[in-house]
Motif scaffolding. Sequence first.
Motif, PDB file in Angstrom:
ATOM      1  N   LYS A 159       3.295 -58.148  -5.248  1.00  0.00           N
ATOM      2  CA  LYS A 159       4.535 -58.103  -6.015  1.00  0.00           C
ATOM      3  C   LYS A 159       5.263 -56.780  -5.815  1.00  0.00           C
ATOM      4  CE  LYS A 159       2.961 -61.108  -9.799  1.00  0.00           C
ATOM      5  NZ  LYS A 159       2.757 -61.191 -11.260  1.00  0.00           N
ATOM      6  N   SER A 238       7.545 -65.120  -8.036  1.00  0.00           N
ATOM      7  CA  SER A 238       6.799 -64.650  -9.210  1.00  0.00           C
ATOM      8  C   SER A 238       7.531 -63.541  -9.950  1.00  0.00           C
ATOM      9  CB  SER A 238       5.399 -64.175  -8.805  1.00  0.00           C
ATOM     10  OG  SER A 238       5.452 -62.918  -8.140  1.00  0.00           O
ATOM     11  N   CYS A 239       8.444 -62.854  -9.267  1.00  0.00           N
ATOM     12  CA  CYS A 239       9.211 -61.764  -9.888  1.00  0.00           C
ATOM     13  C   CYS A 239      10.512 -62.256 -10.530  1.00  0.00           C
ATOM     14  CB  CYS A 239       9.538 -60.704  -8.844  1.00  0.00           C
ATOM     15  SG  CYS A 239       8.107 -59.840  -8.163  1.00  0.00           S
ATOM     16  N   GLU A 241      13.271 -64.353 -12.907  1.00  0.00           N
ATOM     17  CA  GLU A 241      13.410 -64.803 -14.296  1.00  0.00           C
ATOM     18  C   GLU A 241      13.209 -66.309 -14.391  1.00  0.00           C
ATOM     19  OE1 GLU A 241      14.920 -62.987 -17.187  1.00  0.00           O
ATOM     20  OE2 GLU A 241      14.360 -61.178 -16.099  1.00  0.00           O
ATOM     21  N   ALA A 242      13.670 -67.014 -13.367  1.00  0.00           N
ATOM     22  CA  ALA A 242      13.539 -68.466 -13.295  1.00  0.00           C
ATOM     23  C   ALA A 242      13.788 -68.883 -11.861  1.00  0.00           C
ATOM     24  CB  ALA A 242      14.526 -69.160 -14.235  1.00  0.00           C
ATOM     25  N   CYS A 243      13.512 -70.142 -11.568  1.00  0.00           N
ATOM     26  CA  CYS A 243      13.732 -70.682 -10.240  1.00  0.00           C
ATOM     27  C   CYS A 243      14.447 -72.026 -10.371  1.00  0.00           C
ATOM     28  CB  CYS A 243      12.390 -70.857  -9.523  1.00  0.00           C
ATOM     29  SG  CYS A 243      12.504 -71.586  -7.875  1.00  0.00           S
ATOM     30  N   ALA A 254       6.984 -72.167  -7.706  1.00  0.00           N
ATOM     31  CA  ALA A 254       7.337 -71.530  -8.980  1.00  0.00           C
ATOM     32  C   ALA A 254       6.329 -71.893 -10.060  1.00  0.00           C
ATOM     33  CB  ALA A 254       8.747 -71.948  -9.400  1.00  0.00           C
ATOM     34  N   LYS A 258       3.795 -69.287 -12.280  1.00  0.00           N
ATOM     35  CA  LYS A 258       4.194 -69.222 -13.698  1.00  0.00           C
ATOM     36  C   LYS A 258       5.630 -68.726 -13.905  1.00  0.00           C
ATOM     37  CE  LYS A 258      -0.052 -70.355 -14.005  1.00  0.00           C
ATOM     38  NZ  LYS A 258      -0.328 -71.784 -13.733  1.00  0.00           N
ATOM     39  N   THR A 259       6.505 -69.082 -12.982  1.00  0.00           N
ATOM     40  CA  THR A 259       7.933 -68.816 -13.149  1.00  0.00           C
ATOM     41  C   THR A 259       8.612 -70.100 -13.603  1.00  0.00           C
ATOM     42  OG1 THR A 259       7.994 -67.065 -11.480  1.00  0.00           O
ATOM     43  CG2 THR A 259      10.066 -68.176 -11.947  1.00  0.00           C
ATOM     44  N   SER A 327      12.246 -69.534 -22.375  1.00  0.00           N
ATOM     45  CA  SER A 327      10.995 -68.950 -21.873  1.00  0.00           C
ATOM     46  C   SER A 327      10.736 -67.545 -22.404  1.00  0.00           C
ATOM     47  CB  SER A 327      11.006 -68.907 -20.341  1.00  0.00           C
ATOM     48  OG  SER A 327      12.021 -68.031 -19.858  1.00  0.00           O
TER      49      SER A 327
END
Length: 328
Positions: A159, A238-239, A241-243, A254, A258-259, A327
């Motif tokens: 990351k 993974s970095c 906010e959302a996908c 994603a 855990k995105t 989220s």
Amino acid sequence: MKKVLVVRLSSLGDVILASSVLDPLYSEGYRVDFLTFKPFGELFSGDRRVNRVIQTDRKELSGISRIKEFARNLGSYDYIIDLHSNPRTFLLGLFSKGKVIRYRKNAIRRRLHIFPTGKKLLKQDLSFNVVNAYGEAIKRLGISHEKFRPSIIITEEEKSRVSQILPERFIAIGAGARYPNKAYPYFPQVSKLLTESGMDVVLVGSREDRSLDRDKYPKGVLDLRGELSLRESLAVISCAEACISNDSAVAHMARAVKTPVLMIYGATSPAFGFYPFPDEGSYIYKNLECQPCDLHGKKPCRFNTVDCLNIPPETVFQEALNLIKNSL
């Protein structure tokens, strides 16, 4: 320590979803080898839950004699967990040393959704989810696990490396899809709405995806398509906010890191079993009378309109903002 071989050959998204059995098996003390096609084994590079990643290709498993030879060279296992359940993996199990457990593919029920009679009978039945089906397979080992979710381990070092080129806060977008009728055409407009709202956008995917629409995105969108390895792409997602993604591998990437993900369905359907669970994200599906039209989205639209993907960019934009808000 009992040895198990988990088998899921392809495709990328399916292999990612098969990672949902690794935590339960590892926590119960099983020694796990994972068999898949190249280059998907990269997903499990350095994964403490996997003793050995075995990568092969279609040529090596072409024909009964080659499959038999390959199975003989695998060695013996207490269990062969077949999470693919196709003729090739059936033969692998037949020739391998170990008790075979196959997941219930639900293939007929999935295909029923394509036909008018089946749609009326099943309606929008979401009782089947592939991840749960994988979980049911390993429950036959006596493993009790409350919740199965895909999980790919990305290290803090990975990351940190990608974060050097990333904006501080951004939404990742996977605009690509294997077939045109699965590819939402208004991602550039969604990106414009996001950037105008103050949110940065990062594009992930393949070089082929980039060639289709590289000049359509607004200034400031970071296009990393074709520039990253598989694990680097996972680290980027993974970095985020959302996908936002089509019904494609990026959506499952994603989920696995855990995105929160927003999936957009076109020719396919969440009823096929690949939808995200509520704790993983949400999806947009118009649920037209003609939808879904194909199990994989290969067939051209018989109306030549692809109306299933005619979703206003404002709708996608608002759903993405809602996803981030929920989220937090």
